[in-house]
Design a protein around this motif. Structure first.
Motif, PDB file in Angstrom:
ATOM      1  N   GLY A 187       0.827  -1.213   0.000  1.00 57.31           N
ATOM      2  CA  GLY A 187       0.000   0.000   0.000  1.00 57.31           C
ATOM      3  C   GLY A 187       0.859   1.259   0.000  1.00 57.31           C
ATOM      4  N   GLY A 188       0.189   2.381  -0.257  1.00 55.04           N
ATOM      5  CA  GLY A 188       0.879   3.661  -0.150  1.00 55.04           C
ATOM      6  C   GLY A 188       1.382   3.868   1.273  1.00 55.04           C
ATOM      7  N   ALA A 189       0.694   3.283   2.239  1.00 60.18           N
ATOM      8  CA  ALA A 189       1.065   3.478   3.642  1.00 60.18           C
ATOM      9  C   ALA A 189       2.491   2.993   3.910  1.00 60.18           C
ATOM     10  CB  ALA A 189       0.066   2.765   4.541  1.00 60.18           C
ATOM     11  N   ILE A 202       4.986   5.429   2.519  1.00 56.80           N
ATOM     12  CA  ILE A 202       5.147   6.627   3.356  1.00 56.80           C
ATOM     13  C   ILE A 202       6.123   6.338   4.493  1.00 56.80           C
ATOM     14  CG2 ILE A 202       3.939   8.121   5.023  1.00 56.80           C
ATOM     15  CD1 ILE A 202       1.405   7.731   3.184  1.00 56.80           C
ATOM     16  N   PHE A 241      -2.885  14.284   4.813  1.00 62.82           N
ATOM     17  CA  PHE A 241      -3.046  12.913   5.297  1.00 62.82           C
ATOM     18  C   PHE A 241      -2.225  12.717   6.582  1.00 62.82           C
ATOM     19  CE2 PHE A 241      -1.997   8.231   4.373  1.00 62.82           C
ATOM     20  CZ  PHE A 241      -3.209   7.790   4.875  1.00 62.82           C
ATOM     21  N   TYR A 275       1.675  10.981   7.353  1.00 58.75           N
ATOM     22  CA  TYR A 275       3.030  11.543   7.216  1.00 58.75           C
ATOM     23  C   TYR A 275       3.574  11.898   8.605  1.00 58.75           C
ATOM     24  CZ  TYR A 275       0.913  12.331   2.623  1.00 58.75           C
ATOM     25  OH  TYR A 275       0.220  12.178   1.462  1.00 58.75           O
ATOM     26  N   CYS A 323       1.159  16.062  -0.844  1.00 64.68           N
ATOM     27  CA  CYS A 323       0.122  15.122  -1.272  1.00 64.68           C
ATOM     28  C   CYS A 323      -0.557  15.737  -2.501  1.00 64.68           C
ATOM     29  CB  CYS A 323      -0.868  14.944  -0.119  1.00 64.68           C
ATOM     30  SG  CYS A 323      -2.061  13.629  -0.371  1.00 64.68           S
ATOM     31  N   ASN A 348      -5.100  15.107   0.103  1.00 65.54           N
ATOM     32  CA  ASN A 348      -6.147  14.622   0.987  1.00 65.54           C
ATOM     33  C   ASN A 348      -6.024  15.430   2.282  1.00 65.54           C
ATOM     34  OD1 ASN A 348      -7.829  13.202   2.666  1.00 65.54           O
ATOM     35  ND2 ASN A 348      -6.591  11.349   2.723  1.00 65.54           N
ATOM     36  N   ASP A 371       3.089  12.236  -2.622  1.00 68.64           N
ATOM     37  CA  ASP A 371       2.144  11.131  -2.503  1.00 68.64           C
ATOM     38  C   ASP A 371       1.014  11.345  -3.510  1.00 68.64           C
ATOM     39  OD1 ASP A 371       0.238   9.290  -1.816  1.00 68.64           O
ATOM     40  OD2 ASP A 371       0.199   9.786   0.325  1.00 68.64           O
ATOM     41  N   PHE A 376      -4.106   9.525  -5.120  1.00 67.92           N
ATOM     42  CA  PHE A 376      -5.374   9.783  -5.812  1.00 67.92           C
ATOM     43  C   PHE A 376      -5.175  10.341  -7.212  1.00 67.92           C
ATOM     44  CE2 PHE A 376      -6.322  10.059  -1.258  1.00 67.92           C
ATOM     45  CZ  PHE A 376      -7.336   9.125  -1.176  1.00 67.92           C
ATOM     46  N   SER A 405      -0.720   4.471  -4.884  1.00 68.44           N
ATOM     47  CA  SER A 405      -1.519   3.441  -4.234  1.00 68.44           C
ATOM     48  C   SER A 405      -2.363   2.750  -5.288  1.00 68.44           C
ATOM     49  CB  SER A 405      -2.429   4.105  -3.196  1.00 68.44           C
ATOM     50  OG  SER A 405      -3.457   3.221  -2.832  1.00 68.44           O
ATOM     51  N   THR A 441      -4.812   0.784  -4.154  1.00 69.83           N
ATOM     52  CA  THR A 441      -6.000   0.361  -3.391  1.00 69.83           C
ATOM     53  C   THR A 441      -7.207   1.265  -3.642  1.00 69.83           C
ATOM     54  OG1 THR A 441      -5.480   1.652  -1.412  1.00 69.83           O
ATOM     55  CG2 THR A 441      -4.503  -0.508  -1.565  1.00 69.83           C
ATOM     56  N   LYS A 442      -6.940   2.530  -3.982  1.00 66.47           N
ATOM     57  CA  LYS A 442      -8.047   3.483  -4.204  1.00 66.47           C
ATOM     58  C   LYS A 442      -8.691   3.230  -5.555  1.00 66.47           C
ATOM     59  CE  LYS A 442      -6.179   5.740  -0.788  1.00 66.47           C
ATOM     60  NZ  LYS A 442      -6.780   5.562   0.527  1.00 66.47           N
ATOM     61  N   ARG A 499      -3.707  -4.255   0.266  1.00 64.55           N
ATOM     62  CA  ARG A 499      -2.463  -3.559   0.607  1.00 64.55           C
ATOM     63  C   ARG A 499      -1.481  -3.615  -0.567  1.00 64.55           C
ATOM     64  NH1 ARG A 499      -4.071  -0.729   2.203  1.00 64.55           N
ATOM     65  NH2 ARG A 499      -2.249   0.133   3.190  1.00 64.55           N
ATOM     66  N   LEU A 500      -1.631  -2.692  -1.477  1.00 65.20           N
ATOM     67  CA  LEU A 500      -0.790  -2.697  -2.676  1.00 65.20           C
ATOM     68  C   LEU A 500      -0.539  -1.269  -3.152  1.00 65.20           C
ATOM     69  CD1 LEU A 500       0.620  -4.430  -4.807  1.00 65.20           C
ATOM     70  CD2 LEU A 500      -1.554  -4.601  -6.035  1.00 65.20           C
TER      71      LEU A 500
HETATM   72  C1  LIG Z   1      -3.080  10.496   0.619  1.00 61.35           C
HETATM   73  C2  LIG Z   1      -3.030   9.054   0.952  1.00 61.35           C
HETATM   74  N1  LIG Z   1      -1.897   8.377   0.738  1.00 61.35           N
HETATM   75  C3  LIG Z   1      -1.796   7.077   1.021  1.00 61.35           C
HETATM   76  C4  LIG Z   1      -2.857   6.389   1.561  1.00 61.35           C
HETATM   77  C5  LIG Z   1      -2.679   4.954   1.895  1.00 61.35           C
HETATM   78  O1  LIG Z   1      -3.155   4.174   0.855  1.00 61.35           O
HETATM   79  P1  LIG Z   1      -2.959   2.613   0.840  1.00 61.35           P
HETATM   80  O2  LIG Z   1      -4.294   2.020   1.078  1.00 61.35           O
HETATM   81  O3  LIG Z   1      -2.432   2.327  -0.534  1.00 61.35           O
HETATM   82  O4  LIG Z   1      -1.974   2.279   1.903  1.00 61.35           O
HETATM   83  C6  LIG Z   1      -4.055   7.046   1.809  1.00 61.35           C
HETATM   84  C7  LIG Z   1      -5.204   6.319   2.381  1.00 61.35           C
HETATM   85  O5  LIG Z   1      -6.206   6.877   2.717  1.00 61.35           O
HETATM   86  C8  LIG Z   1      -4.145   8.424   1.494  1.00 61.35           C
HETATM   87  O6  LIG Z   1      -5.264   9.107   1.728  1.00 61.35           O
END
Ligand SMILES: Cc1ncc(COP(=O)(O)O)c(C=O)c1O
Length: 363
Positions: A89-91, A94, A113, A116, A157, A161, A189, A192, A217, A219-220, A228-229
């Motif tokens: 995931g993007g998480a 980060i 978000f 960070y 970002c 977000n 990031d 989106f 990400s 996942t969105k 989780r990708l």
């Molecule tokens: C700006 C931003 N980056 C990353 C993520 C994390 O995304 P992921 O589900 O790919 O970990 C989110 C999740 O809400 C987000 O809002």
């Protein structure tokens, strides 16, 4: 009913249970979820069949020498595979990016978000914040350039977000040039980015800017938050350092195997673009009802809930009782609960939202 301190609110969207409990509503209360910014088309229709045939993935460890996912992303993005790291995931991207600057200093542009700041705290980074300006949430580029002197890493970002604002490519180029002077890495990031109509990809900048890390990400876009990708793109040396810090087998075998078929599904992307084009006027339609909405280039909008947080809370509760789950903004510095974030959904759901917001205006 007062909703209490920020800490008693769920930290992310998509978590209905604590909010239903707070309002004394049953756990199975029917809700349309406007609080998580996911593709309302749902996952690609072939996913169920694919999963049924993919169980063997789970009986082996993900193969570190199998770089098919990495190559599929590289081809999709038009970059060399050495510039790609697949992440959980993007998480995870980060946290990896923050970890590279452990003990250093970070600059975060708020509101943004929350992960960070959490990643920086986790790795002992000192954090300075820069506030976006006004209700259009614009970045003060001069102020950012000044603040970069004291930061090894700047988190941006794009689109942001929760505001939905998109920093223009020209501004990113300027900040990258400044970063070369100040020794600052830009972590941009773009979780989106596939939902924006603005065609300003940053990927070509990777070739000339070794201080750029792009986070993505999957996942969105594919409505697969449980999988989780994600991935990150950067200079080959940086990507190699990040790969060395990644936890063993952090991206699971199912997720890895899904990358190529997801990216190859052109029909899904076309349907997503058609949905976006049809619903892109939602912010304007909400504004037409008399609500203040920040300018947005994303698949979500930020709506001022009234004069203060109490009024925004009342609107939040009103929507919830009508079966519409908004995203509170208590944990976004500078918004402090006064705004609500709402995802773009399909036409029928958006019509429900518009009807509810119109009813609220009528009092
Ligand atoms: C700006 C931003 N980056 C990353 C993520 C994390 O995304 P992921 O589900 O790919 O970990 C989110 C999740 O809400 C987000 O809002």
């Amino acid at each position: 009913m007062s909703l209490g301190a920020a800490s008693s609110w769920p930290g992310h969207g998509g978590r209905a249970a604590p909010l239903l409990a707070r309002y004394g509503l049953p756990a199975d209360y029917p809700l349309i979820d406007f609080s998580a910014n996911l593709n309302p088309l749902g996952p690609p229709p072939w996913l169920g069949d694919w999963l049924a045939g993919a169980a063997e993935c789970l009986t082996r460890y993900p193969d570190p020498d199998d770089d098919r996912a990495r190559r599929a992303i590289a081809e999709h993005e038009g970059v060399a595979p050495e510039r790609v790291l697949v992440t959980a995931g993007g998480a995870e991207a980060i946290f990896l990016a923050a970890g590279l600057h452990a003990g250093g200093r970070a600059l975060i542009v708020q509101p943004t978000f929350s992960e960070y700041a959490r990643a920086c705290a986790h790795y002992g980074l000192g954090v300075s914040s820069l506030a976006l300006n006004g209700e259009a949430f614009l970045l003060d580029v001069d102020a950012a350039e000044r603040a970069m002197v004291a930061a090894e890493v700047l988190f941006l970002c794009r689109p942001n977000n929760p505001t939905g604002t998109l920093i223009p490519r020209k501004t990113i180029e300027r900040l990258l040039a400044r970063g070369r002077e100040t020794g600052t890495t830009l972590v941009v990031d773009e979780a989106f980015v596939d939902f924006t109509a603005v065609d300003e990809r940053l990927t070509p900048l990777l070739l000339e800017a070794p201080n750029l890390l792009l986070l993505r990400s999957l996942t969105k876009l594919y409505d697969l938050p449980g999988l989780r990708l994600g991935y990150l793109l950067g200079a080959p040396e940086t990507v190699a350092r990040l790969a060395a810090r990644q936890l063993p087998w952090s991206v699971n075998a199912l997720a890895l195997a899904l990358v190529a078929p997801l990216l190859a599904d052109a029909d899904y992307l076309a349907r997503t673009r058609a949905w976006l084009a049809a619903q892109r006027d939602l912010p304007a339609r909400v504004r037409a009802l008399g609500h203040a909405v920040a300018p947005t280039d994303a698949n979500f909008l930020l709506l001022r809930g009234g004069r203060d947080a109490a009024e925004a809370e009342a609107l939040f509760a009103f929507l919830l009782r009508r079966g519409l789950l908004a995203r509170h903004t208590h944990n976004f510095p500078g918004l402090d609960g006064r705004w609500l974030r709402l995802a773009l959904r399909d036409g029928r759901d958006n019509a429900c939202l518009l009807a509810a917001l119109a009813a609220w205006r009528r009092g």
